[in-house]
Write a protein that holds these residues in place. Structure first.
Motif, mmCIF file in Angstrom:
data_model
loop_
_atom_site.group_PDB
_atom_site.id
_atom_site.type_symbol
_atom_site.label_atom_id
_atom_site.label_comp_id
_atom_site.label_asym_id
_atom_site.label_seq_id
_atom_site.Cartn_x
_atom_site.Cartn_y
_atom_site.Cartn_z
ATOM 1 N N MET A 4 0.827 -1.195 0.000
ATOM 2 C CA MET A 4 0.000 0.000 0.000
ATOM 3 C C MET A 4 0.865 1.250 0.000
ATOM 4 S SD MET A 4 -1.150 2.699 2.037
ATOM 5 C CE MET A 4 -0.804 2.192 3.701
ATOM 6 N N ILE A 5 0.462 2.242 -0.776
ATOM 7 C CA ILE A 5 1.148 3.528 -0.833
ATOM 8 C C ILE A 5 0.123 4.624 -0.552
ATOM 9 C CG2 ILE A 5 2.503 5.129 -2.252
ATOM 10 C CD1 ILE A 5 2.940 2.638 -4.157
ATOM 11 N N ASP A 103 6.668 12.379 -10.054
ATOM 12 C CA ASP A 103 7.985 12.860 -9.618
ATOM 13 C C ASP A 103 7.865 13.915 -8.517
ATOM 14 O OD1 ASP A 103 9.461 11.283 -11.371
ATOM 15 O OD2 ASP A 103 9.184 12.704 -13.011
ATOM 16 N N GLU A 104 6.670 14.459 -8.339
ATOM 17 C CA GLU A 104 6.451 15.500 -7.343
ATOM 18 C C GLU A 104 5.522 15.045 -6.220
ATOM 19 O OE1 GLU A 104 7.807 18.461 -7.058
ATOM 20 O OE2 GLU A 104 9.018 18.288 -8.869
ATOM 21 N N THR A 105 4.811 13.945 -6.432
ATOM 22 C CA THR A 105 3.841 13.476 -5.442
ATOM 23 C C THR A 105 4.569 12.760 -4.310
ATOM 24 O OG1 THR A 105 2.175 13.251 -7.169
ATOM 25 C CG2 THR A 105 1.764 12.101 -5.103
ATOM 26 N N LYS A 106 4.526 13.330 -3.115
ATOM 27 C CA LYS A 106 5.301 12.847 -1.973
ATOM 28 C C LYS A 106 4.593 11.674 -1.282
ATOM 29 C CE LYS A 106 8.341 16.128 -2.533
ATOM 30 N NZ LYS A 106 8.396 17.313 -1.693
ATOM 31 N N ILE A 107 5.399 10.735 -0.840
ATOM 32 C CA ILE A 107 4.860 9.587 -0.095
ATOM 33 C C ILE A 107 4.736 9.967 1.376
ATOM 34 C CG2 ILE A 107 5.280 7.197 0.596
ATOM 35 C CD1 ILE A 107 7.003 6.975 -1.971
ATOM 36 N N SER A 108 3.601 9.664 1.974
ATOM 37 C CA SER A 108 3.429 9.923 3.402
ATOM 38 C C SER A 108 3.341 8.631 4.219
ATOM 39 C CB SER A 108 2.181 10.762 3.643
ATOM 40 O OG SER A 108 1.025 10.102 3.165
ATOM 41 N N LYS A 109 3.039 7.512 3.560
ATOM 42 C CA LYS A 109 2.876 6.251 4.299
ATOM 43 C C LYS A 109 2.965 5.089 3.325
ATOM 44 C CE LYS A 109 -0.585 4.051 7.348
ATOM 45 N NZ LYS A 109 -1.881 4.269 8.014
ATOM 46 N N ILE A 110 3.640 4.013 3.733
ATOM 47 C CA ILE A 110 3.620 2.790 2.925
ATOM 48 C C ILE A 110 3.479 1.576 3.834
ATOM 49 C CG2 ILE A 110 5.053 3.745 1.057
ATOM 50 C CD1 ILE A 110 7.294 1.877 2.064
ATOM 51 N N SER A 111 2.967 0.512 3.258
ATOM 52 C CA SER A 111 2.905 -0.776 3.928
ATOM 53 C C SER A 111 3.725 -1.762 3.095
ATOM 54 C CB SER A 111 1.451 -1.237 4.041
ATOM 55 O OG SER A 111 1.371 -2.465 4.705
ATOM 56 N N LYS A 183 5.054 7.506 8.890
ATOM 57 C CA LYS A 183 5.534 8.854 8.587
ATOM 58 C C LYS A 183 6.659 8.757 7.563
ATOM 59 C CE LYS A 183 4.185 10.798 13.023
ATOM 60 N NZ LYS A 183 4.597 11.551 14.222
ATOM 61 N N SER A 184 6.923 9.860 6.911
ATOM 62 C CA SER A 184 7.882 9.846 5.808
ATOM 63 C C SER A 184 9.339 9.926 6.262
ATOM 64 C CB SER A 184 7.595 11.003 4.851
ATOM 65 O OG SER A 184 7.683 12.239 5.529
ATOM 66 N N LEU A 185 9.593 10.151 7.565
ATOM 67 C CA LEU A 185 10.951 10.383 8.047
ATOM 68 C C LEU A 185 11.904 9.242 7.713
ATOM 69 C CD1 LEU A 185 12.814 12.263 9.669
ATOM 70 C CD2 LEU A 185 12.109 11.041 11.743
ATOM 71 N N ILE A 193 11.274 9.357 -1.486
ATOM 72 C CA ILE A 193 10.521 10.580 -1.213
ATOM 73 C C ILE A 193 9.253 10.656 -2.050
ATOM 74 C CG2 ILE A 193 10.609 13.109 -1.280
ATOM 75 C CD1 ILE A 193 13.699 12.771 -0.854
ATOM 76 N N THR A 194 9.384 10.387 -3.348
ATOM 77 C CA THR A 194 8.232 10.458 -4.244
ATOM 78 C C THR A 194 7.846 9.072 -4.747
ATOM 79 O OG1 THR A 194 9.479 10.700 -6.306
ATOM 80 C CG2 THR A 194 9.086 12.713 -5.012
ATOM 81 N N VAL A 195 6.687 8.984 -5.370
ATOM 82 C CA VAL A 195 6.206 7.702 -5.899
ATOM 83 C C VAL A 195 7.176 7.137 -6.931
ATOM 84 C CG1 VAL A 195 4.337 6.604 -7.183
ATOM 85 C CG2 VAL A 195 3.802 8.293 -5.416
ATOM 86 N N SER A 196 7.808 7.987 -7.704
ATOM 87 C CA SER A 196 8.749 7.516 -8.730
ATOM 88 C C SER A 196 9.960 6.811 -8.134
ATOM 89 C CB SER A 196 9.216 8.693 -9.593
ATOM 90 O OG SER A 196 8.146 9.176 -10.376
ATOM 91 N N ASP A 197 10.308 7.119 -6.880
ATOM 92 C CA ASP A 197 11.450 6.455 -6.233
ATOM 93 C C ASP A 197 11.203 4.970 -6.014
ATOM 94 O OD1 ASP A 197 13.116 8.718 -5.970
ATOM 95 O OD2 ASP A 197 11.991 9.379 -4.206
#
Length: 293
Positions: A4-5, A103-111, A183-185, A193-197
């Motif tokens: 999940m993203i 490239d600009e959309t930041k990730i805030s949480k992943i599973s 959290k993104s830390l 940082i972004t979805v493209s990463d």
């Protein structure tokens, strides 16, 4: 493997127009004032494993990659099957089609997690052998989930959980280990940082290293009914429900560390880490299969 993203768009108004003024989502729901025509929040949209939520301040986009894969492949997927990298890549590209600029959309949480085979029933491992995480007991044991045995260890920045099926159908000897980064830390530290990463294999390897770091904090102890004498008494004490809470003061930290060292020494002395070593090995195999396929 990322399940999940959750990401957020840097310009809420731009994304709001994107989902309400186009046919990207078939299912878009919100409340409109009949007199003024003004939209009120939240605005929600869903399609094929992708959901969007727009509140007063931000626009969030959430993708469940397994659900997206099922939609793209139009086929049944075993709930304990791990995606290969090529399947994951296709699902991620599909998810990106619901985003204006990945490239600009930041990730805030992943599973993130893997399903692995176990030598004994996964549900029994969870009930009897998976005991603590960093000497903390689980926050949740969701027995209300009828067909799942689950233990969850929740912290401020992350949650790690293990779960297994209670029913048959060839699922008995499987276990799922899942890490949610809330959290993104931690992600920023490894350059995610972004979805493209998330298509960069080097960064995915660093993410797996972080996953294994959290996994290795789980205390998994084999059945020790054959241990006798003082060692048996000590193990019973160290693995009891509330023993470690008495050390949760500033003055108790050194004593807690000494006792923790004794616990790990007993586990090694009596070779009580076979189940954990097996799960660790299977997790490494699962990642190797994922990243090379």
């Amino acid at each position: 493997m990322i399940d999940m993203i959750k990401s957020y768009h840097k310009t809420k108004s731009e994304y709001q127009l994107f989902i309400t003024g186009s046919n990207v989502f078939d299912d878009v729901k919100g409340v409109v004032d009949i007199k003024t025509g003004e939209e009120s929040y939240p605005i929600k949209a869903y399609q094929n494993g992708v959901s969007a939520l727009i509140d007063k301040y931000r626009a969030f986009i959430i993708g469940n990659l397994k659900s997206i894969h099922r939609h793209v492949s139009r086929g049944y997927m075993h709930q304990y099957k791990n995606l290969t990298f090529s399947e994951y890549f296709i699902a991620l590209e599909n998810f990106k089609s619901y985003i204006i600029d990945s490239d600009e959309t930041k990730i805030s949480k992943i599973s993130y997690g893997f399903s692995v085979p176990t030598k004994i029933a996964g549900k029994d491992l969870i009930k009897m052998n998976i005991l603590m995480h960093k000497l903390n007991y689980y926050n949740h044991n969701k027995k209300n989930k009828k067909n799942t045995e689950l233990k969850e260890f929740e912290y401020t920045n992350h949650t790690i959980c293990v779960y297994a099926s209670k029913k048959g159908l060839g699922l008995e000897n499987y276990l799922r280990v899942n890490l949610t980064l809330n959290k993104s830390l931690d992600l920023k530290k490894i350059g995610v940082i972004t979805v493209s990463d998330l298509v960069n294999k080097e960064k995915l390897k660093l993410l797996f290293d972080l996953f294994m770091l959290r996994f290795n904090d789980i205390i998994i102890v084999d059945n020790y009914e054959n241990v006798k004498g003082k060692d048996k008494i000590s193990l019973d004490k160290y693995l009891s429900n509330r023993y470690w809470e008495s050390f949760n003061t500033q003055n108790g930290r050194k004593a807690k560390y000494r006792e923790k060292t004794k616990l790990h020494a007993l586990i090694l002395k009596h070779n009580l880490n076979k189940e954990k070593l097996n799960i660790e090995s299977e997790l490494r195999k699962a990642f190797s299969v994922f990243i090379s396929n």
